[in-house]
Scaffold this motif. Structure first.
Motif, mmCIF file in Angstrom:
data_model
loop_
_atom_site.group_PDB
_atom_site.id
_atom_site.type_symbol
_atom_site.label_atom_id
_atom_site.label_comp_id
_atom_site.label_asym_id
_atom_site.label_seq_id
_atom_site.Cartn_x
_atom_site.Cartn_y
_atom_site.Cartn_z
ATOM 1 N N ARG A 64 -9.410 4.831 13.525
ATOM 2 C CA ARG A 64 -9.947 3.984 12.859
ATOM 3 C C ARG A 64 -11.246 4.520 12.587
ATOM 4 O O ARG A 64 -12.372 4.918 13.675
ATOM 5 N N ARG A 121 -5.973 10.048 22.762
ATOM 6 C CA ARG A 121 -5.020 11.114 21.631
ATOM 7 C C ARG A 121 -5.675 12.043 21.772
ATOM 8 O O ARG A 121 -6.819 12.023 20.614
ATOM 9 N N VAL A 131 0.560 -1.431 0.404
ATOM 10 C CA VAL A 131 0.086 -0.501 0.121
ATOM 11 C C VAL A 131 0.867 1.493 0.131
ATOM 12 O O VAL A 131 0.658 2.316 -1.093
ATOM 13 N N MET A 132 1.561 1.395 0.967
ATOM 14 C CA MET A 132 2.776 2.556 0.578
ATOM 15 C C MET A 132 3.606 2.860 -0.063
ATOM 16 O O MET A 132 3.653 4.059 -1.084
ATOM 17 N N PRO A 178 0.527 8.026 3.732
ATOM 18 C CA PRO A 178 2.075 8.166 4.063
ATOM 19 C C PRO A 178 2.746 10.005 3.475
ATOM 20 O O PRO A 178 3.464 10.175 4.020
ATOM 21 N N LYS A 236 -8.136 4.437 25.420
ATOM 22 C CA LYS A 236 -6.781 5.875 25.683
ATOM 23 C C LYS A 236 -6.855 6.726 24.558
ATOM 24 O O LYS A 236 -7.350 7.013 23.576
ATOM 25 N N ARG A 264 1.651 8.835 17.012
ATOM 26 C CA ARG A 264 1.640 7.998 16.220
ATOM 27 C C ARG A 264 0.015 7.154 15.721
ATOM 28 O O ARG A 264 0.347 6.913 14.684
ATOM 29 N N ALA A 265 -0.270 6.997 16.305
ATOM 30 C CA ALA A 265 -1.890 5.859 16.525
ATOM 31 C C ALA A 265 -2.691 6.310 15.404
ATOM 32 O O ALA A 265 -3.626 7.724 15.934
ATOM 33 N N PRO A 266 -3.183 5.817 14.886
ATOM 34 C CA PRO A 266 -3.988 5.458 13.924
ATOM 35 C C PRO A 266 -5.202 5.714 13.748
ATOM 36 O O PRO A 266 -5.181 4.629 15.024
ATOM 37 N N PHE A 296 -3.812 5.798 8.273
ATOM 38 C CA PHE A 296 -2.149 6.564 8.022
ATOM 39 C C PHE A 296 -1.926 7.313 6.776
ATOM 40 O O PHE A 296 -2.364 6.819 5.943
ATOM 41 N N VAL A 324 -8.797 6.169 21.335
ATOM 42 C CA VAL A 324 -8.010 5.014 20.701
ATOM 43 C C VAL A 324 -7.847 3.882 21.342
ATOM 44 O O VAL A 324 -7.165 3.897 22.420
ATOM 45 N N ARG A 325 -8.920 2.288 21.307
ATOM 46 C CA ARG A 325 -8.915 1.395 22.522
ATOM 47 C C ARG A 325 -8.501 1.750 24.133
ATOM 48 O O ARG A 325 -7.696 1.715 24.372
#
Lengths: 122, 366
Positions: free
Chosen positions: B295, B348, B37-38, B317, B346, B291-293, B315, B343-344
């Protein structure tokens, strides 16, 4: 001599005395694609075998990583914070996730050796 | 639904030959990635990417343009031959049934491109409402290829130089390397580029001619998604659906001024009132501080209170970090506002930002 064991969920653990260093296999890293973030547990946290312990984020999606054995986290790979790509470059070396103090070495018996893991991913 | 066999596009064999990882998407077996993908994302931003978007619905509409116009937000009487518009298909309450491209590549018909997941219901709705005033013919014997990126025009110079005379959001019929095609200068990446409608029988041959150019690489749905997210473009069924209006989705610009004045589109009363009074929620861009995406489905909090939800996230790129889009309470939909993405479990930190995240590079004329 160190020995490496594998889970069916594509984690590896290299046994070093009473501790184990773990990460995800190159097969898993390839399947995930470019890793952009790794969420690691805190040092001192304890997990049971099979607990969700970390999360790997690729461009595409988030994937859970499970504790290969029960135990307490004694170190985490902080370098992944700045360079998550290490998981793709060297999943079984610089791309390691955490070091665990193994609670029950008997649990290792249920994991695969290298030959069995190879057969598992083929 | 799950038991129905997946459809294949005319390029299925080519994807497999090129080593694509195939996944089910909107009822089709589609390539999610080729090399990665990147790399595919960056290739499209730097050179030219070839996308198979044959799963999308293509149709030809003839008869009274007013029959179609009554269902959408564009002014079709102002759509001259050779022009293309981005428009919205609305239900009677002004909810978004789909977003689509409508063009008039030749004088005597309108050409539609709609989303794959809803094409059946779109076309059924249109036929139902057209009655005898207009006719819709689904062009399921055509493939759709997208060539996107700063070098797309250079590739076109080799295969269809006349197409380079087009500017962004125009469309026409061309001879492309011996194939009879409809081309529009548009896309879903934020880059300059073309969408090429070609008969299913000739699609494989045309795709191979494009790929023979060393500047062109095949690109999967994974990079298509990260490219459109960076470009701030909505994904139907995620960033908007029948529960959202054009105003809430930040797509008021797609409601033609003349249609607003005439108040003659579906849900006009509600939508015009929202334009006047502001809606309760608005779509925004979100830039994460770490840095945590985050979703799709991630809750958005402000001062400890839930104020919205992420509808697309991942993310970027080109941006080099996590980005997202979502809906927040209108009073918070101001660039610079600080919010927390859960996020989960937490929090952010993220900032409400203007989109696109990566500047558009459409060709509007030299």
């Amino acid at each position: 001599m160190s020995e490496t064991r594998y889970t069916k969920d594509h984690e590896w653990i290299r046994i070093e005395g009473e501790e184990g260093v773990m990460g995800i296999t190159s097969y898993a890293a390839d399947q995930l694609g470019d890793v952009v973030f790794v969420e690691l547990p805190e040092v001192g946290k304890s997990f049971k075998q099979g607990d969700e312990m970390a999360v790997v984020e690729s461009v595409k999606a988030a994937s859970e990583v499970y504790a290969p054995v029960s135990g307490e986290i004694v170190a985490v790979n902080d370098a992944l914070d700045g360079e998550p790509g290490k998981v793709n470059e060297a999943p079984d070396a610089d791309g390691w996730f955490v070091k665990i103090k193994i609670a029950d070495k008997g649990e290792l018996e249920g994991l695969m050796d290298e030959a069995a893991y190879k057969a598992h991913v083929e | 639904m799950a038991d129905q066999p997946l459809h294949r596009t005319p390029l299925f064999d080519l994807h497999v030959e090129l080593g694509a990882k195939m996944v089910p998407f909107a009822g089709y077996e589609m390539p999610v990635q080729f090399e990665g993908v990147m790399g595919e994302h960056n290739h499209t931003r730097e050179k030219a990417g070839l996308f198979d978007v044959s799963h999308m619905g293509q149709a030809r509409v003839t008869g009274e343009a007013g029959a179609l116009e009554a269902l959408i937000t564009a002014d079709l009487s102002a759509l001259e031959t050779g022009q293309q518009k981005y428009t919205l298909l609305l239900n009677d309450e002004g909810g978004i049934m789909d977003d689509l491209m409508v063009s008039r590549p030749e004088e005597d018909f309108l050409f539609l491109v709609v989303n794959a997941a809803v094409k059946g219901q779109d076309f059924a709705h249109m036929r139902d409402r057209f009655g005898r005033r207009a006719e819709l013919i689904e062009l399921d014997d055509r493939a759709l290829l997208a060539l996107q990126g700063p070098m797309a025009k250079d590739v076109m110079t080799e295969l269809c130089p006349q197409a380079n005379g087009m500017t962004f959001m125009t469309a026409g019929r061309f001879d492309m390397a011996g194939h009879d095609v409809f081309i529009s200068r548009s896309g879903y990446t934020g880059e300059d580029g073309f969408e090429i409608s070609v008969s299913a029988a000739e699609a494989d041959a045309l795709a191979r001619k494009l790929l023979a150019d060393e500047r062109v690489a095949p690109i999967g749905l994974g990079a298509r998604d990260s490219l459109r997210l960076e470009a701030g473009l909505c994904l139907y069924g995620h960033d908007m659906d029948e529960t959202t209006t054009p105003v809430e989705a930040g797509l008021t610009w797609a409601v033609a001024k003349s249609r607003r004045e005439r108040a003659d589109f579906p849900g006009a009363r509600r939508i015009l009132k929202q334009i006047e009074d502001k809606p309760e929620k608005n779509r925004v861009g979100l830039a994460l501080k770490d840095r945590a995406p985050a979703r799709e489905g991630t809750e958005i909090h402000h001062e400890g209170e839930p104020v919205g939800v992420v509808t697309s996230g991942g993310f970027g790129p080109t941006v080099g970090g996590p980005i997202a889009m979502g809906y927040v309470r209108t009073d918070l939909a101001v660039p610079g506002t600080s919010v927390d993405l859960m996020v989960r479990g937490k929090a952010r930190e993220a900032e409400v930002v203007k989109t696109p995240f990566s500047a558009h590079r459409f060709f509007r004329g030299s």
